[in-house]
Scaffold this motif. Structure first.
Motif, mmCIF file in Angstrom:
data_model
loop_
_atom_site.group_PDB
_atom_site.id
_atom_site.type_symbol
_atom_site.label_atom_id
_atom_site.label_comp_id
_atom_site.label_asym_id
_atom_site.label_seq_id
_atom_site.Cartn_x
_atom_site.Cartn_y
_atom_site.Cartn_z
ATOM 1 N N PHE A 390 0.827 -1.211 0.000
ATOM 2 C CA PHE A 390 0.000 0.000 0.000
ATOM 3 C C PHE A 390 0.862 1.261 0.000
ATOM 4 N N SER A 391 2.100 1.150 -0.481
ATOM 5 C CA SER A 391 3.093 2.210 -0.372
ATOM 6 C C SER A 391 3.421 2.426 1.107
ATOM 7 N N SER A 392 3.968 3.575 1.441
ATOM 8 C CA SER A 392 4.389 3.828 2.815
ATOM 9 C C SER A 392 4.550 5.327 2.989
ATOM 10 N N GLY A 393 4.740 5.759 4.220
ATOM 11 C CA GLY A 393 4.976 7.162 4.490
ATOM 12 C C GLY A 393 3.748 8.027 4.267
ATOM 13 N N PRO A 394 3.941 9.327 4.058
ATOM 14 C CA PRO A 394 2.808 10.255 3.923
ATOM 15 C C PRO A 394 1.885 9.929 2.761
ATOM 16 N N ARG A 395 2.391 9.264 1.718
ATOM 17 C CA ARG A 395 1.570 8.963 0.552
ATOM 18 C C ARG A 395 1.044 7.534 0.570
ATOM 19 N N ALA A 396 1.072 6.888 1.716
ATOM 20 C CA ALA A 396 0.495 5.551 1.819
ATOM 21 C C ALA A 396 -0.990 5.605 1.485
ATOM 22 N N CYS A 397 -1.497 4.523 0.939
ATOM 23 C CA CYS A 397 -2.895 4.461 0.514
ATOM 24 C C CYS A 397 -3.839 4.701 1.691
ATOM 25 N N THR A 398 -4.763 5.654 1.530
ATOM 26 C CA THR A 398 -5.722 5.934 2.598
ATOM 27 C C THR A 398 -6.688 4.775 2.809
ATOM 28 N N GLY A 399 -6.840 3.922 1.814
ATOM 29 C CA GLY A 399 -7.762 2.796 1.917
ATOM 30 C C GLY A 399 -7.125 1.509 2.376
ATOM 31 N N ALA A 400 -5.881 1.554 2.866
ATOM 32 C CA ALA A 400 -5.203 0.331 3.296
ATOM 33 C C ALA A 400 -5.983 -0.380 4.405
#
Length: 452
Positions: A390-400
């Motif tokens: 779901f990526s990581s950090g500030p740009r991680a997926c909001t729907g994780a």
């Protein structure tokens, strides 16, 4: 147990040969050495690309200094027809503004509040399988994931005809649009045409027309005071705390298109591969069914999901092996130095959940399907270094959070009701366009489970 992965290309290939392979399929275009490399450099006449597998490097790019590595404009060129300038592809102040409006919809108890919608969609998915048979499960899981999105976003169960139209529109779009279109390889200014295929633009218009109609209808309901309290209403009525502005219709269509890609295409991909993986192991299916019998009962509540430990581990292992989004592409905004190499501004930086999840230095037996690794200290340590579906950090997926409720719950309910068996001669071959799918679908023989 070694599930399929795409064959790696030959080490030596011309630049234009690589571009041709890349446009056909991202995964098989890359050489086998990327599964053991800490970093790899690839040069074209127009730009240089760096794949960074070393944990310190990808964490620098994704977690520690994301403002210095914005989303790549080359990748955005390929996604704009369907996603516009949504939060998935925007950068800088635009991205910050969009997150200020979107994030409140996913905070607090919203996931718990949305659980009845997720459960209803899961039950509907189970019932649609009926008595089973020989079934292509990618399409069925796409229907289920689209149903979750429709119910959570717009409080509407999706009809079979409508779900099929969404699925085939997205699949048609994927078939015409690779992760990076030809314009992405060329140093073109922003205003220059992107050379999208006519079929790409046609499928994008079809997807956006469906979403626009739904968004306009919800705006009318909000104005009339009859809108349900769901994610769409929450996002459309949230004002940017800095400017007081809300999303207009076009902006909301951009965001909903992203939610479909992030929450429909990706969840469908992950669930379909998970079902294929458990089909290889009848004993694991029996354990999943037993856990579901013990945990879910007749009326499961939100807390039950946290007790589906085996289902969660199986789903995470499927995400490791088949991350729906295989590559996260950034762009260096300033001069950098990676492992002693000078990285110039404008260079493309690739963080690959696919290669990290199968990297030989990060995981023990990386190509094996082994859900038990998630309960070991070694497996958890590997996850911290190489598990970012779901990526990581500030740009991680909001729907994780949604995905990690939806995936294990649907998996558990399906395993409780059915058994799954691979179809002889129909080995699925992973390919990547917008998400990781099987070239000819994932076919399984499905039968009702005999009660213990």
């Amino acid at each position: 147990m070694l599930p399929p992965k795409p064959p790696a290309r030959a080490e030596k290939v011309s630049v234009w040969g690589y571009i041709k392979l890349f446009r056909r399929d991202v995964l098989s275009a890359n050489p086998a050495r990327l599964y053991r490399a800490k970093m790899a450099e690839f040069r074209t006449p127009f730009f240089t690309s760096y794949l960074v597998n070393e944990p310190a490097l990808w964490k620098l790019v994704i977690n520690e200094r994301p403002q210095d590595f914005p989303k790549s404009g080359r990748m955005r060129a390929g996604l704009e027809p369907v996603m516009g300038r949504s939060v998935f592809v925007s950068n800088g102040a635009d991205w910050e503004r969009q997150r200020r409006i979107i994030d409140p919809a996913f905070e607090g108890g919203r996931l718990r509040y949305s659980f009845p919608a997720i459960l209803a969609a899961a039950r509907a998915a189970v019932e649609r399988l009926g008595q089973g048979g020989r079934i292509e499960v990618e399409e069925r899981m796409s229907h289920a994931a689209a149903d979750v999105i429709f119910r959570a976003l717009f409080s509407l169960p999706i009809g079979t005809t409508e779900a099929s139209a969404v699925f085939h529109a997205f699949r048609a779009h994927q078939a015409t649009q690779p992760l990076l279109n030809l314009a992405g390889f060329l140093p073109l200014p922003r205003w220059f045409p992107r050379f999208h295929r006519r079929s790409t633009l046609k499928t994008a218009r079809r997807i956006r027309a469906l979403i626009t109609a739904m968004t306009e209808r919800r705006a009318a309901e909000i104005a009339a005071g009859t809108a349900p309290d769901d994610l769409a209403t929450k996002i459309m009525t949230t004002a940017d705390p800095l400017t007081g502005q809300r999303f207009n219709t076009k902006e909301m269509v951009d965001q909903v298109a992203t939610f479909f890609l992030a929450g429909h295409e990706t969840s469908a991909s992950a669930l379909a591969w998970t079902l294929y993986l458990i089909a290889l192991d009848p004993a694991l299916q029996a354990r999943l069914a037993a856990e579901a019998d013990a945990v879910l009962g007749a009326a499961p509540d939100f807390s039950a999901v946290s007790r589906l430990r085996l289902a969660r581990d199986v789903f995470r292992e499927a995400l490791r092996l088949y991350p729906p989004l295989p590559m996260l592409v950034r762009e260096a905004a300033q001069p950098e130095c990676f492992r002693g190499r000078a990285v110039k501004p404008g260079a493309q930086i690739v963080v690959s959940p696919w290669h990290l999840g199968r990297h030989k230095d990060l995981w023990q037996d990386p190509d094996a399907f082994c859900p038990a690794r998630w309960q070991t200290p070694e497996g958890r340590a590997s996850a911290r270094e190489g598990f970012i579906p779901f990526s990581s950090g500030p740009r991680a997926c909001t729907g994780a959070g949604f995905a990690m409720v939806e995936g294990p719950l649907i998996l558990a309910m399906l395993a409780q009701r059915f058994t799954f068996t691979p179809v002889e001669g129909r080995l699925p071959v992973p390919v990547a366009f917008l998400t990781v799918r099987a070239r000819d679908g994932i076919w399984l023989d499905i039968a009702p489970r005999t009660p213990a």
